[in-house]
Design an enzyme around this catalytic site. Structure first.
Site, PDB file in Angstrom:
ATOM      1  N   VAL A 284       5.058  83.874  81.150  1.00  0.00           N
ATOM      2  CA  VAL A 284       3.628  83.825  80.818  1.00  0.00           C
ATOM      3  C   VAL A 284       2.845  83.206  81.971  1.00  0.00           C
ATOM      4  O   VAL A 284       1.810  83.724  82.390  1.00  0.00           O
ATOM      5  CB  VAL A 284       3.400  83.014  79.522  1.00  0.00           C
ATOM      6  CG1 VAL A 284       1.920  83.047  79.135  1.00  0.00           C
ATOM      7  CG2 VAL A 284       4.251  83.565  78.383  1.00  0.00           C
ATOM      8  N   TYR A 285       3.344  82.093  82.492  1.00  0.00           N
ATOM      9  CA  TYR A 285       2.690  81.434  83.624  1.00  0.00           C
ATOM     10  C   TYR A 285       2.596  82.381  84.816  1.00  0.00           C
ATOM     11  O   TYR A 285       1.537  82.523  85.445  1.00  0.00           O
ATOM     12  CB  TYR A 285       3.471  80.178  84.004  1.00  0.00           C
ATOM     13  CG  TYR A 285       2.972  79.480  85.239  1.00  0.00           C
ATOM     14  CD1 TYR A 285       1.939  78.555  85.160  1.00  0.00           C
ATOM     15  CD2 TYR A 285       3.528  79.733  86.490  1.00  0.00           C
ATOM     16  CE1 TYR A 285       1.471  77.905  86.289  1.00  0.00           C
ATOM     17  CE2 TYR A 285       3.071  79.095  87.626  1.00  0.00           C
ATOM     18  CZ  TYR A 285       2.052  78.176  87.515  1.00  0.00           C
ATOM     19  OH  TYR A 285       1.589  77.537  88.653  1.00  0.00           O
TER      20      TYR A 285
END
Length: 450
Positions: A284-285
């Site tokens: 996600v990051y």
């Protein structure tokens, strides 16, 4: 089988060489350094000096070879006399020295004339954000810091004001004039909320009058783990802070800077995944950072005729809560090799941010030479920040900053040398060639038949 034996033997020779270097350094070291902690600290300082030396030597070699090729080619095309070979090389060396000195003085002059900047930094009450705020403040700038926590904002403002006082006391009159405009103030802001971002922008304009530099540093990653282990709240917070927050802040900063005669500069922070590479365990990051790179590319075309510069700053791997959250012992052993403290990274990034021009620039800390040196000296860096069990060995921030005030205020000729290839490389190269030809032509005119 023979190839395996050869590789094993080669590895033994390398390990024997590394062991010999370690033993030699141990033997020649002072008795006062012969404790594990002091020995490691001394090796780190030695590594830092060697890195700085290698960077300077590498840059000189590139400039000298380029200038030499141009000079020699021009001389051969002009039908020069072979007896003047020695004169060519003297001219070449003189051009290199004069061109490099002029280039370094250009950077020093640019830094000294840069004046106070009005700076906004999101996510700046800890880690790299706070280190950037401190560097801007101690460069004589007026800084607005932000955080979602009112307590963190108040504490950080007081801490930075104390840092400023320490520098003034340590350096006396030498920095009092430079820091007379320096000021820090703060406001709470959740960058994922449009109303908060607008309040931040209005606060900065009301307090500062204008905004020269806006740094989108706020970010989170929620640890290292597979996507299936991230909750809905985790995903929403990462995306809303890293990507949506940066977009909202960039838009707000652009609106303000477009109304300013001198425009301004916006920096989005690069991270793992920015270049489109995979980021397992931080999917996600990494997706948010890849999205920021796309935003950068799009805005570069949108702002082509604008006074607003949109750039990226890449700090590399920094020892902050963002990096360490959820990291394993194995991760921390790798951090020993490639990571740096926030103050070290900020010391490199801020001077470049303050004098940046144009748009679409990338300011990087972890450059290929730094990566190469880190890998080559990996044996020295073992146990640098963490022990074998992953326990931190580095000092707390307050202890690290205690004796740094005086040395921090100096911007030396060496600092300029580290910056000139990024800011004035073409000028230095051109000056070197021109100076060499001037020396050559003025000297060759004294030779008969020339």
């Amino acid at each position: 089988m023979k190839n395996e034996d050869n590789s094993v033997e080669a590895e033994r020779r390398v390990n024997k060489f590394v062991g010999s270097v370690r033993n030699y350094v141990w033997r020649v070291s002072k008795p006062s350094l012969r404790s594990h902690g002091k020995y490691r600290e001394a090796m780190e300082k030695l590594e830092e000096k060697l890195f700085s030396l290698s960077i300077h030597v590498g840059r000189y070699i590139v400039t000298m070879l380029s200038t030499g090729v141009i000079l020699l080619t021009g001389f051969q095309l002009s039908g020069g006399d072979a007896q003047m070979n020695a004169l060519i090389w003297y001219s070449w060396l003189g051009g290199i020295i004069i061109g490099t000195m002029i280039g370094s003085n250009m950077v020093l002059d640019e830094v000294s004339r840069s004046g106070p900047r009005n700076v906004v930094i999101t996510g700046s009450t800890r880690g790299l954000g706070k280190a950037l705020a401190r560097e801007f403040l101690l460069s004589g700038d007026r800084v607005v810091i932000t955080s979602r926590s009112p307590e963190s904002v108040d504490t950080t403002v007081k801490e930075l004001e104390e840092n400023l006082k320490q520098v003034v006391i340590a350096t006396g009159l030498s920095s009092k004039k430079k820091l007379r405009h320096a000021k820090v103030m703060g406001i709470t802001c959740d960058v994922s909320k449009p109303d908060d971002v607008q309040k931040l922008a209005n606060f900065a304009v009301n307090k500062l009058g204008s905004i020269d530099i806006w740094v989108n540093n706020a970010g989170t990653n929620k640890g290292f783990r597979p996507l299936l282990q991230f909750t809905d709240d985790d995903i929403q917070q990462i995306v809303s802070t890293n990507l949506v927050g940066s977009i909202l802040c960039t838009r707000e900063a652009m609106q303000i800077m477009n109304t300013q005669n001198k425009g301004g500069h916006i920096f989005n922070m690069d991270g793992a995944g920015s270049g489109g590479s995979s980021t397992p365990l931080t999917a996600v990051y990494g997706s948010t950072k890849c999205g920021l790179r796309q935003l950068q590319s799009s805005l570069l075309k949108e702002c082509r005729r604008s006074k607003v510069g949109v750039h990226t700053a890449s700090p590399g791997m920094v020892l902050t809560d963002l990096l360490l959250s959820g990291s394993s012992v194995k991760n921390k052993q790798m951090f020993n090799i490639i990571c740096e403290l926030p103050e070290t990274v900020a010391r490199t990034l801020v001077p470049r941010m303050r004098i940046i021009k144009g748009s679409g620039k990338a300011i990087n800390y972890l450059t290929p030479p730094r990566i190469l040196l880190a890998l080559v000296t990996a044996w020295v860096r073992r146990g640098r920040w963490f022990d074998d069990k992953g326990r931190a060995l580095y000092a707390a921030e307050a202890d690290r900053l205690r004796n740094w005030a005086e040395s921090r205020t100096r911007f030396s000729f060496t600092d300029a040398m580290e910056m000139y290839t990024e800011n004035t490389w073409i000028s230095v190269f051109s000056l070197s060639v021109v100076c060499a030809f001037i020396i050559l032509s003025s000297t060759s005119s004294t030779f008969p038949g020339t």
